[in-house]
Write a protein that holds these residues in place. Structure first.
Motif, PDB file in Angstrom:
ATOM      1  N   UNK A  71       0.990  -1.243   0.219  1.00 19.69           N
ATOM      2  CA  UNK A  71       0.068   0.219  -0.041  1.00 19.69           C
ATOM      3  C   UNK A  71       0.812   1.664   0.005  1.00 19.69           C
ATOM      4  N   UNK A  72       0.333   2.100  -1.016  1.00 18.96           N
ATOM      5  CA  UNK A  72       1.765   3.477  -0.755  1.00 18.96           C
ATOM      6  C   UNK A  72       0.918   4.113  -0.639  1.00 18.96           C
ATOM      7  N   UNK A  73       1.243   5.361   0.264  1.00 19.01           N
ATOM      8  CA  UNK A  73       0.698   7.291   0.743  1.00 19.01           C
ATOM      9  C   UNK A  73       1.410   7.629  -1.148  1.00 19.01           C
ATOM     10  N   UNK A  74      -0.039   7.749  -1.774  1.00 18.80           N
ATOM     11  CA  UNK A  74      -0.344   8.842  -2.647  1.00 18.80           C
ATOM     12  C   UNK A  74       1.168   9.820  -2.581  1.00 18.80           C
ATOM     13  N   UNK A  75       0.728  10.253  -2.247  1.00 15.86           N
ATOM     14  CA  UNK A  75       1.914  12.285  -1.955  1.00 15.86           C
ATOM     15  C   UNK A  75       3.321  11.705  -1.589  1.00 15.86           C
ATOM     16  N   UNK A 116      -4.370   4.033 -11.432  1.00 20.22           N
ATOM     17  CA  UNK A 116      -3.120   4.506 -10.700  1.00 20.22           C
ATOM     18  C   UNK A 116      -3.624   3.867  -9.247  1.00 20.22           C
ATOM     19  N   UNK A 117      -5.119   4.187  -8.939  1.00 20.98           N
ATOM     20  CA  UNK A 117      -5.069   4.981  -7.319  1.00 20.98           C
ATOM     21  C   UNK A 117      -6.070   4.049  -6.910  1.00 20.98           C
ATOM     22  N   UNK A 118      -6.863   3.496  -5.789  1.00 19.10           N
ATOM     23  CA  UNK A 118      -7.926   3.602  -5.518  1.00 19.10           C
ATOM     24  C   UNK A 118      -8.400   3.348  -3.920  1.00 19.10           C
ATOM     25  N   UNK A 119      -9.140   3.531  -3.509  1.00 21.74           N
ATOM     26  CA  UNK A 119      -9.554   4.305  -1.949  1.00 21.74           C
ATOM     27  C   UNK A 119      -8.174   5.286  -1.902  1.00 21.74           C
ATOM     28  N   UNK A 120      -8.067   6.330  -2.145  1.00 16.72           N
ATOM     29  CA  UNK A 120      -6.968   6.795  -2.115  1.00 16.72           C
ATOM     30  C   UNK A 120      -5.176   6.791  -1.703  1.00 16.72           C
ATOM     31  N   UNK A 168      -2.506   3.697  -4.053  1.00 16.76           N
ATOM     32  CA  UNK A 168      -1.321   3.262  -4.590  1.00 16.76           C
ATOM     33  C   UNK A 168      -1.492   1.935  -4.444  1.00 16.76           C
ATOM     34  N   UNK A 169      -1.050   0.524  -5.456  1.00 21.41           N
ATOM     35  CA  UNK A 169      -1.545  -0.114  -4.522  1.00 21.41           C
ATOM     36  C   UNK A 169       0.062  -1.582  -5.710  1.00 21.41           C
ATOM     37  N   UNK A 170       0.797  -1.774  -5.191  1.00 18.74           N
ATOM     38  CA  UNK A 170       1.614  -2.854  -5.956  1.00 18.74           C
ATOM     39  C   UNK A 170       2.304  -4.296  -5.373  1.00 18.74           C
TER      40      UNK A 170
END
Length: 186
Positions: free
Chosen positions: A136-140, A174-178, A180-182
């Motif tokens: 789970x990746x922080x978008x900012x 590119x993202x979901x629920x605020x 990013x995921x990989x």
């Protein structure tokens, strides 16, 4: 082995696949004719695939299935393609064979890819050897907030939909629920 090229069924004149496991585009523009070898991606962490375009629509294909369909007879209509040496990046026709799901599983056990599922039967995430970890990746900030043993575990813990997390990991969202995921380790 000499490289032999054949048209891809449904994409004749647009794309070809070789017996060495390569795919090329035959598309031309008004400026010039060009032949381009496509660079496959491994979005699911397992199989190489390419995106083919026709009528302004793209569709993903697994390279090993394209090679097998073009070069291997399948008189018994078997549904899966097995990598004989277990290396899923080796898509040469000599390393592929049509098989049933049962034959594919038996082969995986025989060459040691599958070591048996009973010790972790019913377990999930890090406890299940067949699960693929996700981050789970922080978008900012772009920093990893958490690592989960599987997409399903991440969905349970965060309340995000597993299908959407999976699409993020595959590069479709590119993202979901605020977040990013990989896939972990990618």
């Amino acid at each position: 082995m000499n490289e032999i090229w054949k048209d891809i069924a449904g994409y004749e004149g647009l794309y070809q696949v070789s017996n060495m496991g390569r795919v090329k585009s035959l598309q031309s523009t008004k400026m010039h004719d060009r032949v381009k070898i496509l660079s496959p991606v491994c979005a699911d962490g397992r199989y190489l695939r390419v995106s083919l375009y026709k009528d302004k629509k793209s569709k993903y294909f697994q390279v090993h299935r394209l090679v097998a369909s073009a070069f291997l007879e399948n008189p018994k209509d078997k549904t899966q393609v097995n990598h004989i040496n277990g290396d899923k990046t080796n898509n040469c026709v000599d390393n592929l064979e049509w098989c049933t799901p049962s034959e594919n599983n038996q082969h995986a056990y025989k060459i040691g890819i599958n070591k048996g599922s009973k010790p972790w039967l019913g377990k999930s995430g890090f406890q299940n050897a067949s699960s693929i970890s996700v981050q789970q990746i922080d978008l900012l900030t772009g920093k990893v907030l958490a690592t989960y043993g599987s997409i399903e575990e991440a969905a349970r813990e965060t309340g995000c939909l597993a299908t959407k997390i999976g699409k993020c990991c595959k590069g479709l969202f590119s993202q979901t629920h605020g977040y990013a995921w990989r896939y972990a380790g990618v």
